[in-house]
Design a protein around this motif. Structure first.
Motif, mmCIF file in Angstrom:
data_model
loop_
_atom_site.group_PDB
_atom_site.id
_atom_site.type_symbol
_atom_site.label_atom_id
_atom_site.label_comp_id
_atom_site.label_asym_id
_atom_site.label_seq_id
_atom_site.Cartn_x
_atom_site.Cartn_y
_atom_site.Cartn_z
ATOM 1 N N HIS A 181 0.841 -1.206 0.000
ATOM 2 C CA HIS A 181 0.000 0.000 0.000
ATOM 3 C C HIS A 181 0.872 1.251 0.000
ATOM 4 N N TYR A 218 -5.564 0.979 -2.656
ATOM 5 C CA TYR A 218 -4.272 0.671 -2.004
ATOM 6 C C TYR A 218 -3.560 1.913 -1.466
ATOM 7 N N ASP A 252 -3.171 4.229 1.834
ATOM 8 C CA ASP A 252 -3.503 4.380 3.251
ATOM 9 C C ASP A 252 -3.260 5.828 3.653
ATOM 10 N N LYS A 291 -8.648 4.168 0.423
ATOM 11 C CA LYS A 291 -8.322 2.781 0.818
ATOM 12 C C LYS A 291 -8.616 1.802 -0.313
#
Lengths: 315, 532
Positions: free
Chosen positions: B372, B400, B402, B397
């Protein structure tokens, strides 16, 4: 007693000097200054315009020079100009002081006049239903934040009476004047009253267990005489301390209460001035509050000495 | 004889009906309009401000050369009206805009208004005069003006480098009052003097603003009100409760959020409330100067992952608009039509399909379910910034990314953005005039101080100039739509939504019009009256 007074006065001056240094330099450590905020409000930053404005306001000078300007100005009675309103700082601060002072005074009065008698009753009636009820009320007073209580009062007044106890700058009747200050003072004083009540209760309980109380009772003194003359006089010292400290802490509660009830006092003004990084206002106002707090502590010390002569001789 | 009677009857009837018609449209003199103000503006100088916290209370103190009709909700070239200028004309191949000025107008201190006041106001705005504003946020509006010339006391000309038909629109903004030459910029901050319907009385910071009727106003019979008083109440709950309790005749314009509107209507069922777009877009500023957003694939993936409808549903109960840079129609004049908007990647109605595309772009850039991308989403510490930032983090989210919320205090926001010390920023952009020249040059032009991301595209720059010179409105629209589409495709400053907000007033307040494509231009209030 005179030496005690002089020593306390000297300590007071040293404390105020220390506070002035802390206020000044802490304020400068906070990121951003008035110029940043003015340009943030304008939505752009022009380095040349920014430098000009910093020069105009004198915040481009070394910190020590700025501090000296402030302190020497204060000693001369020059409080500087508000960066935001461009009016003399004193002209901005002075009219707001009586408003907050009235509110704080009324809140303290509320706190002492409710807290002390209820604390005594709670101690004298220890373990009864009345004691438990009063203890629950005091617990709720400590748990409810004043902003929440304030909003609750406002919402209830609008919902049930269609009225809004909002600040009235020119009250025409005594009732209007009372309504202007009493409701917010009660909202902010509720916590202090609860605290005063709890301290009074525990202090009273401790004193009531002393031998001299038993002696007084054995000598046939009435309940009222024992409770109020013998016990309360000796139990009052911690209560005075708490009320003195509360006077200092009250300013925190007042910031929120003045915001909720829209009262144009110094507490709300201070928060607004901090938001703008309006240094002359913040410095002078915090210094003023510091003087009030230090002075309140001084008065508490003096009262201690009056109530308990051992203190002035042993200190 | 019968015809004489008939004539008499008709005359009597007309006497009865005509005055009724006149009175129905006329307002009553008197009364003070009581409003609350949402915060304490820095000062009273409209030219130095960039928030409508200044326009709302002080617009009534001034006049412009021209103004948008205060009774038509949508500002457009068709709603421009003369004010201090009696008339205007484009001459010299549309490179000179000449105004004939109204005579006999006096400043509030009794001095006469002349063309010299117009000249000095705009020379100050252009940065060409001895006296300077502390801040001059709209200097760029006059970048095409060469100079201002006067012909006697009552004629003034703006001489341009090239045609710029939108100059009239910019002059009609609430942000463009004419200032007096004989009052310094410093005095205008603390004690403004205008020619407008209301005279400044006092401004107590954090407390109140008071205006009083100008008895010598050049427009006869106006204003209706004896004055306007603003009580400054920063706490929204307190302010709204006070309005509900009848302490105020009107809320601060566009201060009622959509979720709060229901509360107001339930507690004050007689209140008149309207909801209009504010022409403030919530958008993402992307730092494309450093990794990872220097990669166009990641920028595009992020823009394609947006579920704009979800933002609108959560924050506005469905009552906000999805569009590009320009406010979407029908309220917006220059916004792209729906079909063109939906042809832009990420704007299509199938969010899942958009996100699948976005995931492919992320995978191309080296990210996926096992790797991520961690980003910080910076934003100001205000609810209208924080709330959409939280939704954005949640939506990212799905591709990928964060996100971590980085809340920044107002004082540090612009210095941080200017330092490029951020990855993604959640930003609000208010447009004071619904005109592409205002938005494009201010926010997207190379080197503009308000172009926070330093987006610079020389090809688009040429199109900015082309649309700016175009006199034919329909041709200009086509150019504007092309530019807007390209700005979204370049992920210059992805627009999430255009906000809407409510304004309420008591039923006896008459003559209020809330502008539907601007929050800055509708506060002259000379025709507002109280029916009580």
């Amino acid at each position: 007693m005179f030496a005690y007074l002089v020593r306390r006065l000297f300590l007071m001056l040293v404390t105020l000097f220390g506070i002035s240094v802390v206020i000044f330099f802490l304020l400068r450590i906070v990121p951003g200054n008035i110029v940043d905020i003015l340009f943030a409000a304008a939505g752009y930053v022009d380095p040349a315009d920014k430098a000009n404005l910093e020069k105009e306001l004198g915040i481009d000078q070394p910190l020590v020079v700025q501090y000296w300007h402030w302190i020497s100005g204060l000693l001369r009675g020059d409080f500087g100009y508000s960066y935001v309103s461009e009016k003399p700082a004193l002209q901005e601060i002075l009219p707001r002081i009586p408003i907050t002072a009235r509110l704080a005074g009324l809140a303290l009065l509320f706190s002492a006049s409710i807290g002390i008698p209820l604390g005594v009753i709670s101690a004298v009636k220890q373990g009864t239903r009345l004691d438990y009820t009063l203890r629950v009320i005091s617990l709720s007073g400590l748990s409810l934040p004043s902003f929440w209580l304030g909003l609750l009062i406002l919402t209830a007044s609008v919902s049930f009476f269609g009225q809004m106890p909002i600040f009235n700058p020119n009250p025409k009747t005594f009732l209007e004047a009372f309504a202007t200050y009493a409701v917010p003072a009660a909202a902010v004083g509720f916590r202090s009253a609860a605290l005063t009540m709890r301290i009074t209760r525990s202090s009273m309980l401790e004193v009531l267990r002393q031998d001299y109380i038993r002696t007084a009772r054995a000598k046939g003194a009435s309940d009222a005489s024992v409770n109020y003359h013998h016990a309360l006089k000796n139990a009052i010292l911690p209560v005075i301390t708490v009320i003195g400290i509360e006077a200092a802490f009250l300013i925190g509660g007042l910031i929120v209460t003045e915001t909720v009830f829209n009262i144009p006092g110094v507490a709300r003004f201070l928060v607004e001035a901090i938001r703008w990084r309006d240094y002359p206002i913040v410095q002078n106002l915090v210094m003023f509050i510091a003087v009030v707090v230090v002075f309140a502590n001084f008065i508490v010390d003096m009262l201690y000495a009056v109530f308990d002569p051992r203190i002035r001789f042993t200190d | 004889m019968r015809s004489v009677r008939a004539l008499a009857a008709m005359a009597a009837l007309s006497l009865l009906t005509v005055p009724t018609t006149i009175f129905a449209g006329e307002g009553k003199q008197g009364g003070v309009l009581r409003m609350y103000h949402r915060d304490s503006p820095a000062n009273a100088s409209i030219h130095e401000g960039a928030t409508y916290s200044i326009n709302v209370p002080f617009m009534g103190v001034f006049n412009n050369l021209v103004i948008y009709d205060q009774h038509i909700a949508q500002n457009s070239p068709d709603t421009l009206r003369p004010e201090l200028a009696e008339s205007w004309a484009w001459v010299n191949d549309n490179k000179t805009l000449t105004f004939k000025l109204r005579q006999g107008v006096k400043w509030h201190d009794g001095k006469p208004f002349t063309s010299a006041d117009v000249k000095c106001t705009f020379e100050m705005l252009m940065g060409k005069s001895q006296q300077k504003f502390r801040q001059n946020p709209r200097k760029a509006w006059y970048s095409e003006v060469n100079d201002i010339s006067t012909n006697g006391d009552f004629e003034v000309s703006f001489n341009l480098k090239r045609p710029q038909p939108s100059l009239l629109a910019l002059l009609a903004s609430g942000y463009t009052p004419v200032y007096p030459c004989h009052v310094s910029p410093g005095d205008m901050r603390t004690n403004p003097v205008g020619t407008g319907p209301f005279k400044f009385v006092e401004f107590k910071a954090n407390e109140s603003i008071k205006l009083v009727r100008n008895p010598d106003y050049w427009k006869r019979g106006r204003p209706y009100l004896d004055g306007i008083e603003y009580t400054i109440i920063p706490n929204r709950s307190t302010a709204i409760l006070a309005f509900v309790a009848g302490k105020f005749d009107m809320t601060f314009p566009t201060h009622i959020t959509i979720p709060l509107l229901k509360d107001v209507k339930s507690q004050a069922p007689n209140a008149v409330c309207v909801v209009e777009p504010t022409n403030v877009s919530t958008n993402i500023i992307v730092n494309s100067t450093s990794a990872p957003f220097d990669n166009i694939d990641i920028r595009r993936a992020m823009a394609m992952a947006l579920d704009r409808k979800a933002f609108v549903n959560i924050l506005f109960e469905g009552q906000a608009d999805i569009g590009g840079t320009m406010l979407p129609p029908p309220q917006g004049i220059w916004g792209m039509p729906k079909d063109r908007l939906e042809s832009i990647p990420g704007y299509g109605p199938d969010v899942n399909a958009n996100r699948e595309e976005a995931k492919k772009l992320m995978q191309k850039a080296g990210y996926g379910p096992d790797k991520h991308l961690a980003v910080k989403v910076s934003t100001r510490n205000l609810a209208e910034y924080r709330d959409p930032a939280v939704i954005l983090i949640d939506q990212l989210k799905s591709i990928y990314i964060d996100g971590e919320l980085d809340v920044v205090e107002t004082a540090n926001w612009f210095p941080k953005v200017a330092r490029k010390d951020y990855m993604l920023g959640l930003n609000l952009t208010g447009n004071s005039v619904d005109d592409p020249d205002q938005s494009f040059y201010e926010n997207y032009s190379c080197g503009s101080e308000r172009n926070y991301t330093n987006y610079c595209n020389k090809e688009i720059e040429k199109l900015f100039d082309a649309q700016s010179q175009e006199i034919d409105v329909s041709k200009r629209k086509q150019l504007v739509w092309d530019i807007d589409k390209k700005l979204q495709e370049d992920v210059a400053r992805p627009i999430i939504f255009h906000a809407r907000a409510g304004t309420c007033w008591q039923p006896y307040v008459k003559g209020i019009t809330i502008m539907s494509n601007s929050s800055y231009n509708g506060f002259r209030y000379e025709d507002v009256w109280l029916d009580k």
